[in-house]
Design an enzyme around this catalytic site. Structure first.
Site, PDB file in Angstrom:
ATOM      1  N   GLN A  95       8.389  83.191  81.574  1.00  0.00           N
ATOM      2  CA  GLN A  95       7.552  81.992  81.588  1.00  0.00           C
ATOM      3  C   GLN A  95       7.517  81.269  82.934  1.00  0.00           C
ATOM      4  OE1 GLN A  95       9.360  80.638  77.615  1.00  0.00           O
ATOM      5  NE2 GLN A  95       7.289  79.838  77.482  1.00  0.00           N
ATOM      6  N   ARG A 120      19.647  75.893  80.935  1.00  0.00           N
ATOM      7  CA  ARG A 120      19.494  77.131  80.162  1.00  0.00           C
ATOM      8  C   ARG A 120      18.328  77.932  80.727  1.00  0.00           C
ATOM      9  NH1 ARG A 120      16.621  78.264  74.698  1.00  0.00           N
ATOM     10  NH2 ARG A 120      17.252  80.427  74.469  1.00  0.00           N
ATOM     11  N   HIS A 165      15.044  86.884  76.299  1.00  0.00           N
ATOM     12  CA  HIS A 165      14.005  85.921  75.910  1.00  0.00           C
ATOM     13  C   HIS A 165      12.655  86.664  75.928  1.00  0.00           C
ATOM     14  CE1 HIS A 165      13.226  81.360  75.553  1.00  0.00           C
ATOM     15  NE2 HIS A 165      12.059  81.930  75.317  1.00  0.00           N
ATOM     16  N   ASN A 178      17.070  85.042  72.158  1.00  0.00           N
ATOM     17  CA  ASN A 178      16.317  83.834  71.847  1.00  0.00           C
ATOM     18  C   ASN A 178      15.359  84.134  70.697  1.00  0.00           C
ATOM     19  OD1 ASN A 178      15.244  81.047  72.532  1.00  0.00           O
ATOM     20  ND2 ASN A 178      13.365  82.270  72.632  1.00  0.00           N
ATOM     21  N   GLU A 179      15.519  83.404  69.600  1.00  0.00           N
ATOM     22  CA  GLU A 179      14.562  83.423  68.491  1.00  0.00           C
ATOM     23  C   GLU A 179      14.178  84.832  68.023  1.00  0.00           C
ATOM     24  OE1 GLU A 179      11.199  80.997  69.514  1.00  0.00           O
ATOM     25  OE2 GLU A 179      12.399  79.177  69.586  1.00  0.00           O
ATOM     26  N   ASN A 190      16.985  76.339  68.061  1.00  0.00           N
ATOM     27  CA  ASN A 190      15.722  75.833  68.628  1.00  0.00           C
ATOM     28  C   ASN A 190      14.921  75.194  67.505  1.00  0.00           C
ATOM     29  OD1 ASN A 190      16.479  77.063  71.001  1.00  0.00           O
ATOM     30  ND2 ASN A 190      14.831  78.580  71.000  1.00  0.00           N
ATOM     31  N   TYR A 205      11.344  72.650  66.579  1.00  0.00           N
ATOM     32  CA  TYR A 205      10.143  71.936  67.012  1.00  0.00           C
ATOM     33  C   TYR A 205       9.458  71.128  65.918  1.00  0.00           C
ATOM     34  CZ  TYR A 205      10.398  74.454  71.423  1.00  0.00           C
ATOM     35  OH  TYR A 205      10.819  74.928  72.643  1.00  0.00           O
ATOM     36  N   GLU A 224      16.761  74.271  72.301  1.00  0.00           N
ATOM     37  CA  GLU A 224      15.368  73.927  72.638  1.00  0.00           C
ATOM     38  C   GLU A 224      14.873  72.879  71.662  1.00  0.00           C
ATOM     39  OE1 GLU A 224      12.346  77.006  72.820  1.00  0.00           O
ATOM     40  OE2 GLU A 224      13.700  78.323  73.933  1.00  0.00           O
ATOM     41  N   TRP A 247       3.170  81.760  76.620  1.00  0.00           N
ATOM     42  CA  TRP A 247       2.920  82.967  75.840  1.00  0.00           C
ATOM     43  C   TRP A 247       1.420  83.139  75.532  1.00  0.00           C
ATOM     44  CZ3 TRP A 247       7.097  85.409  76.973  1.00  0.00           C
ATOM     45  CH2 TRP A 247       8.313  84.738  77.041  1.00  0.00           C
TER      46      TRP A 247
HETATM   47  C1  GOI Z   1       9.961  78.544  71.636  1.00  0.00           C
HETATM   48  O1  GOI Z   1       9.451  79.138  70.472  1.00  0.00           O
HETATM   49  C2  GOI Z   1      10.209  79.586  72.702  1.00  0.00           C
HETATM   50  O2  GOI Z   1      11.582  79.913  72.768  1.00  0.00           O
HETATM   51  C3  GOI Z   1       9.736  79.162  74.044  1.00  0.00           C
HETATM   52  O3  GOI Z   1       9.722  80.270  74.887  1.00  0.00           O
HETATM   53  C4  GOI Z   1       8.379  78.534  73.918  1.00  0.00           C
HETATM   54  O4  GOI Z   1       7.815  78.232  75.141  1.00  0.00           O
HETATM   55  C5  GOI Z   1       8.545  77.267  73.127  1.00  0.00           C
HETATM   56  O5  GOI Z   1       9.107  77.540  71.885  1.00  0.00           O
HETATM   57  C6  GOI Z   1       7.261  76.516  72.847  1.00  0.00           C
HETATM   58  O6  GOI Z   1       6.445  77.256  72.013  1.00  0.00           O
HETATM   59  C7  GOI Z   1      -1.442  77.951  64.671  1.00  0.00           C
HETATM   60  C8  GOI Z   1       2.269  84.060  62.888  1.00  0.00           C
HETATM   61  C9  GOI Z   1      -1.623  78.737  65.805  1.00  0.00           C
HETATM   62  C10 GOI Z   1       1.785  84.349  64.134  1.00  0.00           C
HETATM   63  C11 GOI Z   1      -0.415  78.197  63.814  1.00  0.00           C
HETATM   64  C12 GOI Z   1       2.370  82.763  62.502  1.00  0.00           C
HETATM   65  C13 GOI Z   1      -0.776  79.783  66.047  1.00  0.00           C
HETATM   66  C14 GOI Z   1       1.375  83.360  64.982  1.00  0.00           C
HETATM   67  C15 GOI Z   1       1.400  79.412  63.069  1.00  0.00           C
HETATM   68  C16 GOI Z   1       2.090  80.482  62.786  1.00  0.00           C
HETATM   69  C17 GOI Z   1       2.597  80.446  67.010  1.00  0.00           C
HETATM   70  C18 GOI Z   1       9.187  78.234  69.409  1.00  0.00           C
HETATM   71  C19 GOI Z   1       3.360  80.796  68.279  1.00  0.00           C
HETATM   72  C20 GOI Z   1       8.546  78.945  68.279  1.00  0.00           C
HETATM   73  C21 GOI Z   1       5.631  81.103  68.841  1.00  0.00           C
HETATM   74  C22 GOI Z   1       4.868  78.944  68.203  1.00  0.00           C
HETATM   75  C23 GOI Z   1       7.025  80.679  68.521  1.00  0.00           C
HETATM   76  C24 GOI Z   1       6.279  78.515  67.887  1.00  0.00           C
HETATM   77  C25 GOI Z   1       1.429  81.306  66.831  1.00  0.00           C
HETATM   78  C26 GOI Z   1       0.414  79.230  64.042  1.00  0.00           C
HETATM   79  C27 GOI Z   1       1.968  81.774  63.317  1.00  0.00           C
HETATM   80  C28 GOI Z   1       0.242  80.048  65.173  1.00  0.00           C
HETATM   81  C29 GOI Z   1       1.464  82.062  64.579  1.00  0.00           C
HETATM   82  N1  GOI Z   1       4.710  80.370  68.047  1.00  0.00           N
HETATM   83  N2  GOI Z   1       7.205  79.274  68.661  1.00  0.00           N
HETATM   84  N3  GOI Z   1       1.061  81.110  65.467  1.00  0.00           N
END
Ligand code: GOI
Length: 533
Positions: A51, A108, A153, A197-198, A341, A343, A409, A460
């Site tokens: 990232q 981190r 990660h 990570n995750e 982590n 959110y 996080e 991402w």
């Molecule tokens: C962290 O992940 C991570 O460690 C960091 O690297 C990152 O930068 C940071 O968080 C901030 O994100 C609406 C199945 C749109 C597929 C709803 C299910 C897209 C895709 C709901 C569910 C969600 C924190 C992308 C966890 C990635 C957001 C993991 C939360 C894409 C959705 C979904 C959706 C989905 N995730 N992230 N997504």
């Protein structure tokens, strides 16, 4: 006399129950809590290699799955890549300066596997990559900032994806070699390690849904379970390698970071919603936490539901793999603390889906929704629900024996370039206040907090459209200058105060309604008891 006594005791008992109920419901409207964090509480901020680093082909670095994924059309919202990102590969001093100014005790970051080993194996160790992390770690130590290092990660060497990635059990051995190399090369100065990570996001978003690299979505009811199985074993082996070969000399600690939302019951008074909420928690957090932090095995509810569905599909074995008895013993307890982590929060009800294809998403018989009153952020999945973090910390305490826990996080996004990020200040103030309540009022064993992220970066599949930074980065300028946002100033002051100073009398907020109700109830009961005695 006797009867008076028993009436009083009964009253005290009901008062206790009443207060408990009030306390339970009160996470939502419990008033702001002014106090300090315990001495020695760890304050940190985080980033990850893909990232922020850029330098995607410097120093003989090998290609990884995110290089491949972003270089292939059209996976990323703004068609961007991490080729340059924040250019942290060339900006160690700038980044350390930001950290120094924040006053964090820890930073981190993650190591890019294919920078250390181009094809992921010992055959291709790269001194240029090792040198980069040595320079970063040394600069941090010089600034009195402790590194907290994530080994994985999400940026798997492409060569390892080419042999099947996490669905191939050979990766247990490759990951162990990579981990050992990192402990050997950096462990004299790194005292806090995270293996993965995750893993949930790795296996579900990457190998089930396909929105992340490597973008696999053809077997959403099998690939995630298989890959999770490999990752849990890989984590356990790396933990044992540290424990056996490095712990006694290096004296550090190592664990894994799991992501979890709070998945509460939609109707807290419905037994069915409560059961659905529990299932959803077990299918997301319990999937990884149960084997590592509890008993070496998957949660019973997962084993049961997936086995039943697999049988209905006419399979002779469950889509959820099984650990052998010796694997269970090897996995159980492979942690030195809990990395979390967090959110956002969802509300859960029961839902039976009959998908054409087996799917992790329908295996849990649950549906999630959000309260329309919850504040939105720059990411469509992120609803601002500060009390959810306190609820989650209590769930972890109750399910895994109150382990020492680091929040690795927590943060919020927007889509602006504004330095006046008041919403982020409010987010941190309220989420961190719930961490404080979890520690002081509920006895949760939280030892540290990490803000995501030090700076805006490659988010991402959302590319550079969603910004989580305490610092703004100008991605149109080749020099990638960083600038502190208002939230950076807020976080800096919070760290300095190690908590929240009580407001001066004139500006003191009034007591919330729920709080008042519980105080009145308490007074009435006390008076009654006194009278009867
Ligand atoms: C962290 O992940 C991570 O460690 C960091 O690297 C990152 O930068 C940071 O968080 C901030 O994100 C609406 C199945 C749109 C597929 C709803 C299910 C897209 C895709 C709901 C569910 C969600 C924190 C992308 C966890 C990635 C957001 C993991 C939360 C894409 C959705 C979904 C959706 C989905 N995730 N992230 N997504």
């Amino acid at each position: 006399m006797r009867s008076k006594m028993s009436i009083s005791l009964t009253l005290v008992f009901f008062a206790f129950l009443g207060c408990r109920t009030l306390v339970r419901c009160a996470y939502q409207d419990d008033p702001f809590y002014y106090d300090k964090f315990p001495d020695g509480f760890l304050w940190s901020t985080a980033t990850s290699s893909y990232q922020i680093e850029g330098g995607w082909n410097s120093s003989e670095k090998g290609e990884n799955i995110w290089d491949r994924f972003t270089h292939t059309c059209c996976h990323i919202e703004d068609n961007s890549t991490g080729d340059v990102a924040c250019d942290s590969y060339n900006k160690i001093q700038d980044d350390v300066q930001l950290l120094k100014s924040l006053g964090v005790s820890h930073y981190r970051f993650s190591i890019s596997w294919s920078r250390i080993m181009a094809d992921g194996t010992n055959a291709t160790i790269k001194s240029g990559g090792i040198d980069y992390y040595n320079r970063l770690i040394n600069a941090l130590k010089k600034a009195n900032i402790e590194p907290m290092v994530t080994l994985y990660h999400w940026d798997l060497p492409q060569a390892l994806q080419d042999i099947g990635g996490w669905e191939n059990e050979l990766l247990v051995g490759y990951f162990n070699e990579y981990a050992r190399t990192c402990f050997k090369r950096f462990g004299d100065r790194v005292k806090l390690w995270l293996t993965f990570n995750e893993p949930f996001v790795v296996v579900w978003v990457g190998l089930g849904f396909g929105a992340h690299a490597p973008g696999i979505s053809d077997r959403p009811g099998e690939a995630p379970y298989k890959a999770a199985h490999t990752i849990i074993k890989s984590h356990a082996e790396a933990w044992h390698t540290y424990d056996n070969e490095f712990r006694s000399t290096q004296k550090g600690r190592i664990s894994i970071t799991l992501d979890s939302d709070w998945k509460g019951p939609k109707d807290p008074n419905s037994a069915d919603d409560k059961a659905a909420s529990e299932r959803a928690m077990q299918f997301k957090l319990g999937w990884f936490a149960n084997p590592i932090f509890k008993n070496g095995d998957y949660p019973d509810v997962m084993k049961e539901l997936i086995a039943n569905k697999s049988a209905e599909e006419g399979r002779s074995t469950s889509r959820l793999p099984e650990f052998t008895e010796s694997e269970k013993l090897r996995i159980k307890g492979t942690f030195d603390f809990f990395g979390l982590n967090h959110y956002t929060t969802q509300l859960i009800t029961t839902q039976y889906r009959s998908d054409k294809k087996p799917n992790y998403g329908s295996d849990m018989d649950a549906k999630e929704s959000q309260d329309p009153s919850w504040q939105r952020a720059g990411s469509s999945w992120l609803y601002v629900v500060p009390w959810g973090l306190r609820a989650l910390l209590n769930w972890i305490k109750d399910n895994y024996g109150n382990p020492e826990l680091y929040i690795t996080e927590n943060g919020v996004s927007d889509r602006n370039a504004s330095l006046q990020d008041d919403h982020r200040v409010e987010f941190y103030r309220n989420y961190i206040n719930n961490v404080l309540k979890a520690i002081k009022k509920d006895g949760c064993n939280v030892k540290g907090y990490t803000a995501w992220s030090l700076m805006d970066n490659f988010e991402w599949a959302a590319g550079y459209t969603e910004k989580f930074g305490l610092h703004y980065v100008d991605f149109s300028d080749p020099a990638r200058p960083r600038k502190a946002k208002k939230s950076a100033e807020f976080y800096k002051q919070l760290i300095k105060d190690n908590g929240f100073n009580a407001p001066t009398s004139a500006s003191a907020p009034t007591v919330g309604p729920r709080h008042r109700a519980s105080s009145v109830l308490f007074m009435v009961v006390t008076l009654l008891v006194k009278f009867l005695m």
